[in-house]
Design a protein around this motif. Sequence first.
Motif, PDB file in Angstrom:
ATOM      1  N   LEU A 179       0.548  -1.322  -0.033  1.00 29.09           N
ATOM      2  CA  LEU A 179      -0.042  -0.016  -0.064  1.00 29.09           C
ATOM      3  C   LEU A 179       0.708   1.130   0.120  1.00 29.09           C
ATOM      4  O   LEU A 179       0.560   2.104  -0.566  1.00 29.09           O
ATOM      5  CB  LEU A 179      -0.946  -0.144   1.321  1.00 29.09           C
ATOM      6  CG  LEU A 179      -1.935  -0.949   1.282  1.00 29.09           C
ATOM      7  CD1 LEU A 179      -2.713  -1.388   2.455  1.00 29.09           C
ATOM      8  CD2 LEU A 179      -3.108  -0.502   0.165  1.00 29.09           C
ATOM      9  N   ALA A 180       2.040   1.352   0.783  1.00 33.18           N
ATOM     10  CA  ALA A 180       2.877   2.610   0.591  1.00 33.18           C
ATOM     11  C   ALA A 180       3.597   2.811  -0.604  1.00 33.18           C
ATOM     12  O   ALA A 180       3.739   3.857  -0.972  1.00 33.18           O
ATOM     13  CB  ALA A 180       3.848   2.174   1.834  1.00 33.18           C
ATOM     14  N   THR A 223       0.752   4.434  -2.668  1.00 36.27           N
ATOM     15  CA  THR A 223       0.337   6.055  -2.398  1.00 36.27           C
ATOM     16  C   THR A 223       1.571   6.859  -2.839  1.00 36.27           C
ATOM     17  O   THR A 223       2.678   6.524  -2.620  1.00 36.27           O
ATOM     18  CB  THR A 223       0.310   6.095  -0.838  1.00 36.27           C
ATOM     19  OG1 THR A 223       1.099   5.729  -0.158  1.00 36.27           O
ATOM     20  CG2 THR A 223      -0.994   5.384  -0.249  1.00 36.27           C
ATOM     21  N   SER A 266      -6.873   6.541  -4.489  1.00 40.23           N
ATOM     22  CA  SER A 266      -5.874   6.788  -3.775  1.00 40.23           C
ATOM     23  C   SER A 266      -6.167   7.098  -2.310  1.00 40.23           C
ATOM     24  O   SER A 266      -5.630   6.784  -1.239  1.00 40.23           O
ATOM     25  CB  SER A 266      -5.097   8.033  -4.036  1.00 40.23           C
ATOM     26  OG  SER A 266      -5.848   9.209  -4.292  1.00 40.23           O
ATOM     27  N   THR A 267      -7.391   7.574  -2.181  1.00 43.93           N
ATOM     28  CA  THR A 267      -8.118   7.883  -0.641  1.00 43.93           C
ATOM     29  C   THR A 267      -8.271   6.358  -0.134  1.00 43.93           C
ATOM     30  O   THR A 267      -8.002   6.375   1.166  1.00 43.93           O
ATOM     31  CB  THR A 267      -9.523   8.559  -0.839  1.00 43.93           C
ATOM     32  OG1 THR A 267      -9.298   9.919  -1.520  1.00 43.93           O
ATOM     33  CG2 THR A 267      -9.797   8.926   0.671  1.00 43.93           C
ATOM     34  N   VAL A 302      -6.734   3.457  -0.689  1.00 45.71           N
ATOM     35  CA  VAL A 302      -5.383   2.941  -0.472  1.00 45.71           C
ATOM     36  C   VAL A 302      -4.877   3.575   0.755  1.00 45.71           C
ATOM     37  O   VAL A 302      -4.530   2.799   1.735  1.00 45.71           O
ATOM     38  CB  VAL A 302      -4.288   3.119  -1.527  1.00 45.71           C
ATOM     39  CG1 VAL A 302      -3.006   2.976  -1.009  1.00 45.71           C
ATOM     40  CG2 VAL A 302      -5.013   2.448  -2.627  1.00 45.71           C
ATOM     41  N   ALA A 303      -4.992   4.854   0.958  1.00 43.32           N
ATOM     42  CA  ALA A 303      -4.637   5.896   2.232  1.00 43.32           C
ATOM     43  C   ALA A 303      -5.398   5.136   3.419  1.00 43.32           C
ATOM     44  O   ALA A 303      -4.841   5.032   4.555  1.00 43.32           O
ATOM     45  CB  ALA A 303      -4.472   7.104   2.084  1.00 43.32           C
ATOM     46  N   LEU A 362      -4.244   1.516   4.415  1.00 46.99           N
ATOM     47  CA  LEU A 362      -2.970   1.722   4.951  1.00 46.99           C
ATOM     48  C   LEU A 362      -3.084   2.212   6.382  1.00 46.99           C
ATOM     49  O   LEU A 362      -2.143   1.395   7.187  1.00 46.99           O
ATOM     50  CB  LEU A 362      -1.946   2.647   4.231  1.00 46.99           C
ATOM     51  CG  LEU A 362      -0.520   2.929   4.488  1.00 46.99           C
ATOM     52  CD1 LEU A 362       0.143   1.421   4.684  1.00 46.99           C
ATOM     53  CD2 LEU A 362       0.175   3.865   3.775  1.00 46.99           C
TER      54      LEU A 362
END
Lengths: 168, 226
Positions: free
Chosen positions: A164-165, A168, B44-45, B47-48, B51
């Motif tokens: 995941l890192a 992003t 992307s939101t 994914v963040a 995470l």
Amino acid sequence: MNDARTDRSAHGGPGRSTDEVLAILDRELSRTDRLRYLTVGLASLVVTAVTGSLWATEPSLPFRTHLAFAGIIVIGTGWMAVAAYLLTRRRPLYAADRVLATGLAVVATSAGGLATTALAGIRGGVLPALTAGAVTTAFVATSAVLHLGARRRRDALLARRRGLARMT
Amino acid sequence: MVIPAVLHGEAGIASWPSRDQSTIAMNLGASVSDCHGDDGGHVSTAVADELVVVRCQLGEREAFAELVERWHRPLWSFVHRMVGDLARSDDLTQEIWLRVVRGLPRLAVPARFPAWLFTLARRVVYDDLRQSYRQVDTDPLAAAEEAGPATEPDDFGGLLDRLELEDALAELAPRDREAVALFHLADLPLTDVAEILDVPPGTVKSRLHRARRQLSTALRDEETDR
């Protein structure tokens, strides 16, 4: 307080800020509490096992000693249940904590089991020692399986975090 | 009898987490499938968000601050939309956070966190409403619908009554408002909303469609009255 409520009504947001919520959650997230409950659980397990071994291998005991051993085993089992409840429901272990906890469980069951088996061998002979050894093996194997599972889960989460890192 | 706050819905527009009034009003005119598209920002939101959840599950204390920072307001807004009362919303939101912290290690798929969180929130809200309605042995939302709209807004209602959309939302049936709160205000995908409400996606669509039609009519009426 009223001022805070009035201010809150003006902006229409939560009454408690994220910092206030985190302060409330702080105790829930306390690693010290988790380690305390874990220690209580493991200590109870070892004390119960050693007491059980003594009780089983002592040929002639007065009635009061029987009662005392039974009491210790009941109390030890009770504390184990309390620790298990707290660690699964109230202060559940997160992945890193679980690896540590199950590692400690392997150490504690091995040490306690060896002591119990030795005690049984010295005081009771071969058969009690074999019985204690079998019980010890079962405890250590269970702890080891839980430890491996905890490591797998943590490694999977670490791999996911890396993946995941990168995204992003 | 005190009308339960499920019908009040006086949370301010300012409390809406990710979309302002005009955005929501625009979306009210769009079809459900037009919303929450797989645009890069949304991905992307997501994914963040995942995470942060993964870091929390690993036991990183700092990640919890980010998790609360990210979800506290949407969560509070949803609860407030459903129960209405400010103090109760705060207490219930705190209760939900406690359950989140206790249950997070058991969450198997971190990406499902939003659906899990709001399912938990909905359960806590239902339990609270059920207690409010314990004399009436029935489904709390159904009872709320039968009770009709609230007639007595709380102390802060006057301030917020000026917001037309807010008023219109408060007039929605609780089941429709719940769908709107999750889809438009908490900004969740349709599949997540369906999972949280435990209904098929088609049912969510029809609830949203009905809500949008009712809101559009209400807003048009307001325009005409001016």
